[in-house]
Every structure is written in C-alpha cells, then in structure tokens.
Design a protein around this motif. Structure first.
Motif, PDB file in Angstrom:
ATOM      1  N   ASP A   1      27.418   3.885  -6.180  1.00 46.33           N
ATOM      2  CA  ASP A   1      25.979   3.909  -6.429  1.00 46.33           C
ATOM      3  C   ASP A   1      25.458   2.482  -6.553  1.00 46.33           C
ATOM      4  N   LEU A   2      24.154   2.328  -6.388  1.00 42.71           N
ATOM      5  CA  LEU A   2      23.529   1.042  -6.663  1.00 42.71           C
ATOM      6  C   LEU A   2      22.236   1.278  -7.435  1.00 42.71           C
ATOM      7  N   ILE A   3      21.767   0.234  -8.092  1.00 43.17           N
ATOM      8  CA  ILE A   3      20.532   0.298  -8.878  1.00 43.17           C
ATOM      9  C   ILE A   3      19.530  -0.680  -8.281  1.00 43.17           C
ATOM     10  N   THR A   4      18.329  -0.199  -8.029  1.00 43.64           N
ATOM     11  CA  THR A   4      17.258  -1.009  -7.477  1.00 43.64           C
ATOM     12  C   THR A   4      15.996  -0.787  -8.309  1.00 43.64           C
ATOM     13  N   ILE A   5      14.876  -1.332  -7.850  1.00 39.05           N
ATOM     14  CA  ILE A   5      13.595  -1.107  -8.512  1.00 39.05           C
ATOM     15  C   ILE A   5      12.632  -0.468  -7.517  1.00 39.05           C
ATOM     16  N   GLN A   6      11.983   0.591  -7.950  1.00 40.96           N
ATOM     17  CA  GLN A   6      10.951   1.243  -7.140  1.00 40.96           C
ATOM     18  C   GLN A   6       9.581   0.773  -7.606  1.00 40.96           C
ATOM     19  N   HIS A   7       8.750   0.399  -6.642  1.00 39.68           N
ATOM     20  CA  HIS A   7       7.397  -0.065  -6.922  1.00 39.68           C
ATOM     21  C   HIS A   7       6.392   0.958  -6.402  1.00 39.68           C
TER      22      HIS A   7
ATOM     23  N   SER B   1       6.307   0.321 -11.971  1.00 35.97           N
ATOM     24  CA  SER B   1       7.605   0.066 -11.364  1.00 35.97           C
ATOM     25  C   SER B   1       8.668   0.550 -12.336  1.00 35.97           C
ATOM     26  N   TYR B   2       9.794   1.015 -11.785  1.00 34.90           N
ATOM     27  CA  TYR B   2      10.856   1.498 -12.657  1.00 34.90           C
ATOM     28  C   TYR B   2      12.204   1.429 -11.962  1.00 34.90           C
ATOM     29  N   PRO B   3      13.284   1.345 -12.744  1.00 35.15           N
ATOM     30  CA  PRO B   3      14.622   1.327 -12.150  1.00 35.15           C
ATOM     31  C   PRO B   3      14.896   2.620 -11.402  1.00 35.15           C
ATOM     32  N   CYS B   4      15.774   2.525 -10.427  1.00 38.05           N
ATOM     33  CA  CYS B   4      16.059   3.688  -9.587  1.00 38.05           C
ATOM     34  C   CYS B   4      17.505   3.631  -9.112  1.00 38.05           C
ATOM     35  N   HIS B   5      18.236   4.734  -9.301  1.00 37.84           N
ATOM     36  CA  HIS B   5      19.592   4.852  -8.767  1.00 37.84           C
ATOM     37  C   HIS B   5      19.541   5.262  -7.301  1.00 37.84           C
ATOM     38  N   MET B   6      20.441   4.698  -6.514  1.00 31.41           N
ATOM     39  CA  MET B   6      20.739   5.191  -5.178  1.00 31.41           C
ATOM     40  C   MET B   6      22.178   5.700  -5.226  1.00 31.41           C
TER      41      MET B   6
ATOM     42  N   SER C   1       0.821  -1.209   0.000  1.00 29.43           N
ATOM     43  CA  SER C   1       0.000   0.000   0.000  1.00 29.43           C
ATOM     44  C   SER C   1       0.853   1.258   0.000  1.00 29.43           C
ATOM     45  N   THR C   2       2.149   1.106  -0.178  1.00 34.13           N
ATOM     46  CA  THR C   2       3.035   2.251  -0.194  1.00 34.13           C
ATOM     47  C   THR C   2       4.174   1.981  -1.167  1.00 34.13           C
ATOM     48  N   ILE C   3       4.908   3.012  -1.511  1.00 35.65           N
ATOM     49  CA  ILE C   3       6.075   2.850  -2.378  1.00 35.65           C
ATOM     50  C   ILE C   3       7.132   2.027  -1.648  1.00 35.65           C
ATOM     51  N   TYR C   4       7.760   1.098  -2.357  1.00 33.28           N
ATOM     52  CA  TYR C   4       8.845   0.332  -1.759  1.00 33.28           C
ATOM     53  C   TYR C   4       9.879   0.008  -2.840  1.00 33.28           C
ATOM     54  N   PHE C   5      11.044  -0.483  -2.382  1.00 33.30           N
ATOM     55  CA  PHE C   5      12.179  -0.737  -3.257  1.00 33.30           C
ATOM     56  C   PHE C   5      12.627  -2.185  -3.073  1.00 33.30           C
ATOM     57  N   SER C   6      13.047  -2.810  -4.174  1.00 34.03           N
ATOM     58  CA  SER C   6      13.458  -4.211  -4.079  1.00 34.03           C
ATOM     59  C   SER C   6      14.611  -4.504  -5.029  1.00 34.03           C
ATOM     60  N   GLY C   7      15.498  -5.378  -4.568  1.00 27.27           N
ATOM     61  CA  GLY C   7      16.557  -5.902  -5.416  1.00 27.27           C
ATOM     62  C   GLY C   7      17.710  -4.939  -5.651  1.00 27.27           C
ATOM     63  N   THR C   8      18.837  -5.487  -6.034  1.00 24.31           N
ATOM     64  CA  THR C   8      19.948  -4.706  -6.578  1.00 24.31           C
ATOM     65  C   THR C   8      20.345  -5.355  -7.892  1.00 24.31           C
ATOM     66  N   TYR C   9      20.732  -4.529  -8.864  1.00 21.91           N
ATOM     67  CA  TYR C   9      20.932  -5.013 -10.233  1.00 21.91           C
ATOM     68  C   TYR C   9      22.277  -4.533 -10.766  1.00 21.91           C
ATOM     69  N   PRO C  10      22.891  -5.337 -11.617  1.00 20.34           N
ATOM     70  CA  PRO C  10      24.223  -4.993 -12.127  1.00 20.34           C
ATOM     71  C   PRO C  10      24.220  -3.851 -13.135  1.00 20.34           C
ATOM     72  N   SER C  11      23.048  -3.581 -13.726  1.00 18.54           N
ATOM     73  CA  SER C  11      22.981  -2.529 -14.738  1.00 18.54           C
ATOM     74  C   SER C  11      21.572  -1.975 -14.803  1.00 18.54           C
ATOM     75  N   TRP C  12      21.455  -0.809 -15.411  1.00 15.32           N
ATOM     76  CA  TRP C  12      20.142  -0.195 -15.612  1.00 15.32           C
ATOM     77  C   TRP C  12      19.271  -1.071 -16.499  1.00 15.32           C
ATOM     78  N   GLU C  13      19.886  -1.650 -17.529  1.00 20.89           N
ATOM     79  CA  GLU C  13      19.143  -2.478 -18.475  1.00 20.89           C
ATOM     80  C   GLU C  13      18.564  -3.712 -17.788  1.00 20.89           C
ATOM     81  N   ALA C  14      19.332  -4.302 -16.878  1.00 21.93           N
ATOM     82  CA  ALA C  14      18.860  -5.489 -16.167  1.00 21.93           C
ATOM     83  C   ALA C  14      17.664  -5.155 -15.295  1.00 21.93           C
ATOM     84  N   ALA C  15      17.704  -3.999 -14.638  1.00 23.58           N
ATOM     85  CA  ALA C  15      16.566  -3.581 -13.815  1.00 23.58           C
ATOM     86  C   ALA C  15      15.383  -3.200 -14.698  1.00 23.58           C
ATOM     87  N   ARG C  16      15.655  -2.505 -15.784  1.00 22.71           N
ATOM     88  CA  ARG C  16      14.584  -2.040 -16.670  1.00 22.71           C
ATOM     89  C   ARG C  16      13.784  -3.215 -17.224  1.00 22.71           C
ATOM     90  N   ALA C  17      14.437  -4.316 -17.459  1.00 23.25           N
ATOM     91  CA  ALA C  17      13.759  -5.489 -18.021  1.00 23.25           C
ATOM     92  C   ALA C  17      12.733  -6.076 -17.062  1.00 23.25           C
TER      93      ALA C  17
END
Length: 271
Positions: free
Chosen positions: A207-213, A222-227, A25-41
């Motif tokens: 930096d790290l790349i995750t996914i925001q939901h 949902s979309y990729p997100c840099h930290m 019921s709220t925005i959350y973040f999950s996973g770490t990904y090696p690249s933007w493309e991997a998260a975007r998929a």
C-alpha cells in the motif's frame, strides 16, 4: 474554450493526469508519505465542519425530493447507480428470506441508502445502519433518522442493535487511519457479506499513502488517502471470506505521484 477543455481535447490521458493539480478544478492526488501522521500534518482533514454542512444541505435536497442523488456533497439530476453494489446487497437479501440489514461504515448521511432505495424498497425487511463520525451521527439522528435508516457511533453498537448481514464499505477505507483494523472488527463480528466499492487499488505489492485534494467547487479540503495493493488487500479476507466478484468502480483511473491506480470493488461472502 477553457484551459480544462483544451487539456482534455489535446493532451494524452497519462499527461493529463500529471497536470491536473495545475488545473485546480478537479480532485487530484499528490505526494507519497511514510506514515498516515506525516500525510495528516499536511492536510485540512476529513472532519472539517464545512464538509458536514455541504453534505447536510445536499442530502436534505434529496430527502425532500428537490434532487435525485447526492454523492460527496455534489448533487446529481439522475441517480448514478452502482449495479455491482446492488447485486451484492440483493444476493445477501436473497439468502436471508428477503431480509437486508446493512452496516454502512462511513456512510455519510445515508448517501448509499437513498441511492439504492429504488431497488430495495420492495424487500420485506430493510434496515440501514450508518456508522460515522460523531458530528455526522448527531446530524443524521436529528434530520434523517427513520424506522429504516439509523445512525451509530461505532461498529459494535450497530451490530448489537441491528444484526447486519452486509457490511458496506463504499469510498471509506482509503480515508481511515487504520483500515485493516476496521476490516478485522467487521470480520470478527461475523457479518455474512462484505460489499466494497469506490476503493483505490494499485498493482503494487504494498500500500501507499498520498494526499487527496478536493477543489473549492465541491468543498475546499485535503486529506490523507490510502492506495491499496490489490492482491495484499484481498489476502486479508482469504481465510474467512470467499471472493464472489471483483469489479471496476465508477470513479475510473488516476495517478498518484507517478503510481497509476483504479477505483474498484469486491463482493465477499463468509466461508
């Protein structure tokens, strides 16, 4: 009592951050990904048509006086001011005889423009240029463009047409595939001030790349997100810009796959 309210009342904050995905019921973040493309998929993306529809409808309510404020398509009964953002804008104007010209990168349909107008409307000269995705620009020009508020497809066009003295980056760099390329283009343009707000920073060196939901109550996406690593991010400016202030953002703290981060911002002035 709902599951969400029970969790807030009884569960320690660090644990609550870990179970947020279960609440859905709220925005959350999950996973770490090696690249933007991997998260975007693994995501629906930030250019989904539904997002524009929700943002357009909410911004129309603000424009027409039916709502006070819109942020990320959510309507608020009161404007939630970012006073550090306002301080950066007004400082830039004070050094330029009251003239303020903003390049608002990723500025939606003018959310920050409408948010700040109570404080900026008395300036002798105000121009606000939003640089956005093509479908947002088309909508903006059709429904929201005015003498003060304009929409552009790219940084170069906005710089050429308006001559900005502030680059505003509010809740945008984390969603750009190549954020440092955007920052470099803005710095190369020689814009005197940068105001960065609502940007996620960690204490890590890299930096790290995750996914925001995003929950369906806002819009299902949902979309990729840099930290960003805080120190390495600031180092990108160090040779050309002076750090005037660093501040905490209104979005607070969260955790992405065990990595704590906080939203914040910076005000920088060209050296």
């Amino acid at each position: 009592m709902t599951m969400r309210s029970m969790a807030k009342q009884w569960v320690p904050p660090i644990i609550l951050q870990r179970i947020k995905p279960l609440l859905r019921s709220t925005i959350y973040f999950s996973g770490t990904y090696p690249s933007w493309e991997a998260a975007r998929a693994q995501t629906s993306g930030y250019d989904a048509a539904l997002i524009l529809e929700r943002v357009r409808d909410a911004t129309l309510k603000v424009r027409d006086g039916e709502a006070k404020y819109e942020r990320d398509s959510v309507i608020f009964n009161e404007i939630q001011f970012s006073f550090p953002l306002l301080a950066g804008l007004l400082r830039a104007a004070s050094e330029n005889d009251g003239r303020l010209c903003v390049l608002d990168y990723g500025g939606s349909l003018g959310s920050s423009y409408f948010q700040c107008m109570n404080f900026l409307s008395e300036l002798p000269s105000l121009n606000w240029g939003v640089v956005e995705q093509a479908h947002f620009v088309e909508c903006g020009k059709s429904l929201f463009q005015s003498e003060q508020l304009q929409f552009f497809d790219g940084i170069a066009e906005c710089v050429r047409e308006t001559g900005p003295n502030v680059a505003l980056l509010s809740s945008v760099l984390q969603y750009v595939p190549e954020p440092y390329k955007v920052m470099e283009e803005l710095m190369t343009a020689g814009i005197p001030y940068f105001v960065i707000d609502r940007t996620p920073f960690t204490d890590r060196s890299a930096d790290l790349i995750t996914i925001q939901h995003v929950p369906p109550s806002i819009y299902p996406a949902s979309y990729p997100c840099h930290m960003f690593g805080r120190e390495s991010f600031a180092d990108r400016f160090r040779d050309r810009y002076e750090l005037i202030a660093e501040f905490e953002g209104a979005d607070g703290n969260a955790i992405a796959s065990g990595v704590p981060f906080s939203f914040g911002g910076m005000i920088l002035r060209r050296s």
